[in-house]
Scaffold this motif. Sequence first.
Motif, PDB file in Angstrom:
ATOM      1  N   SER A 163     -22.257 -33.136  36.282  1.00  0.00           N
ATOM      2  CA  SER A 163     -21.047 -33.965  36.267  1.00  0.00           C
ATOM      3  C   SER A 163     -20.039 -33.489  37.323  1.00  0.00           C
ATOM      4  O   SER A 163     -19.377 -34.282  37.965  1.00  0.00           O
ATOM      5  N   LYS A 213     -21.082 -34.751  40.641  1.00  0.00           N
ATOM      6  CA  LYS A 213     -20.738 -36.158  40.874  1.00  0.00           C
ATOM      7  C   LYS A 213     -19.256 -36.311  41.227  1.00  0.00           C
ATOM      8  O   LYS A 213     -18.896 -37.109  42.072  1.00  0.00           O
ATOM      9  N   ARG A 227     -17.389 -37.716  44.713  1.00  0.00           N
ATOM     10  CA  ARG A 227     -16.317 -38.716  44.762  1.00  0.00           C
ATOM     11  C   ARG A 227     -15.156 -38.204  45.614  1.00  0.00           C
ATOM     12  O   ARG A 227     -14.529 -38.959  46.337  1.00  0.00           O
ATOM     13  N   ASP A 284     -22.324 -42.449  41.603  1.00  0.00           N
ATOM     14  CA  ASP A 284     -22.565 -43.059  40.300  1.00  0.00           C
ATOM     15  C   ASP A 284     -24.039 -43.381  40.061  1.00  0.00           C
ATOM     16  O   ASP A 284     -24.383 -43.932  39.022  1.00  0.00           O
ATOM     17  N   THR A 301     -26.323 -51.293  40.744  1.00  0.00           N
ATOM     18  CA  THR A 301     -24.860 -51.227  40.888  1.00  0.00           C
ATOM     19  C   THR A 301     -24.399 -51.635  42.283  1.00  0.00           C
ATOM     20  O   THR A 301     -23.279 -52.093  42.449  1.00  0.00           O
ATOM     21  N   ARG A 339     -28.058 -47.362  38.179  1.00  0.00           N
ATOM     22  CA  ARG A 339     -27.636 -46.437  37.134  1.00  0.00           C
ATOM     23  C   ARG A 339     -28.574 -46.621  35.937  1.00  0.00           C
ATOM     24  O   ARG A 339     -28.877 -47.756  35.567  1.00  0.00           O
TER      25      ARG A 339
END
Lengths: 253, 148
Positions: free
Chosen positions: A73, A76, A80, A97, A137, A243
């Motif tokens: 996490s 990720k 970003r 994502d 996505t 995703r």
Amino acid sequence: ADSTLEHGIHSSFVHRRLRGQERREIQKEILSVLGLSHRPRPHLHEKPTSAPTFMMDLYNSVNVREEKNAEFSIFKQFLRDNEISVVGPQENHFLADADLVMSFVNLLENDTEVCHQCYSKELRFNLADIPVGEQLTAAELRIFKNQIPYNETYQISVYQVIEENTSKLLKLDTQIIYGSDIGWLTFDITSTSNAWVVNPQYSLGLQLMVETIDHRRIQPGFVGLVGRSGPQEKQPFIVAFFRSETNHLRSVR
Amino acid sequence: STSGKHWNLEKAKASKEQGELPIGNLTESFMSSSSTNAGRRFLKQACKKHELYVSFRDLGWQDWIIAPEGYAAYYCDGECAFPLNSYMNATNHAIVQTLVHFINPDTVPKPCCAPRELQGISVLYFDDGANVILKSYRNMVVASCGCH
């Protein structure tokens, strides 16, 4: 052994060769862990092609961040917050994502270098083989543009083919380019790709059209867009980001 | 519970301690190791992370897996014995489980040495149609072991 023990890792294996049956069983188990029903057997080009090269860049970007970040996490979030240099900021955002990224090679092209009367470039892709449980996505068409000596302004438009052998087209994205531009152009085709994943029978391809500022249609090859007859490493392709909707469940054996 | 299942667990553990190879040894040709001290595996050791490398190259998959060549998966093995505080990452329940094991050692097993933290990896590979897939797999690498 000492160095591994220092890091709190203990090694106890004895190296020996596996017998054929053992090897096949292990291969089957690892394939199951990877969520694959069988071992893929791709027919590959001898020279490196554009899509695998781009995907390798994506992989390297992900891998560097994974090594720096212990938690997935956190990795990720890091993606970003920081732009990756190899891929563009847009891909970086999608990648943050995504659980799965797939590239799709062009299966058909009505290339202007072959068809001298054609003012559009046709491309076709097969998006039918998406793993179950993956939600698309984002998707983009990537096409390479070479530099040309005429530094004029052009508009490139991408259309979805609605009906075969008719002029029924749906405009998806446009871009303004200059003759001196060189590099990969990306077009957003997310909505169309989603429709193709749900209904593969509607996957009738894309058309690319180029116009001058005074709306004069010209051949895509004229502005330096690379087609099927171009080098392998500059072939157009689609990259799609997915995703996972559910956790991967292994089938009972 | 005093069902026979626990007896089977104890029996299985006992037979392992008597010299059966750990399951990981079945897979050793696609793993690399920096130690060849076979005798070590029969010693009772505290719950620890052990080296286990899954090599896609040794599995003969380099024609479709582009990257990585393999990955360090690790595994957990060792004894979860009293006092658990001396061992790494024991859960609160593992301590209770140890106490119950003391009270009823024939029916209740000791806590298990298992992963406490797992990390993901990314794999880049070709499918049958020569499309390229980059997939993130969660929970593939043992980050730390503990008694559960």
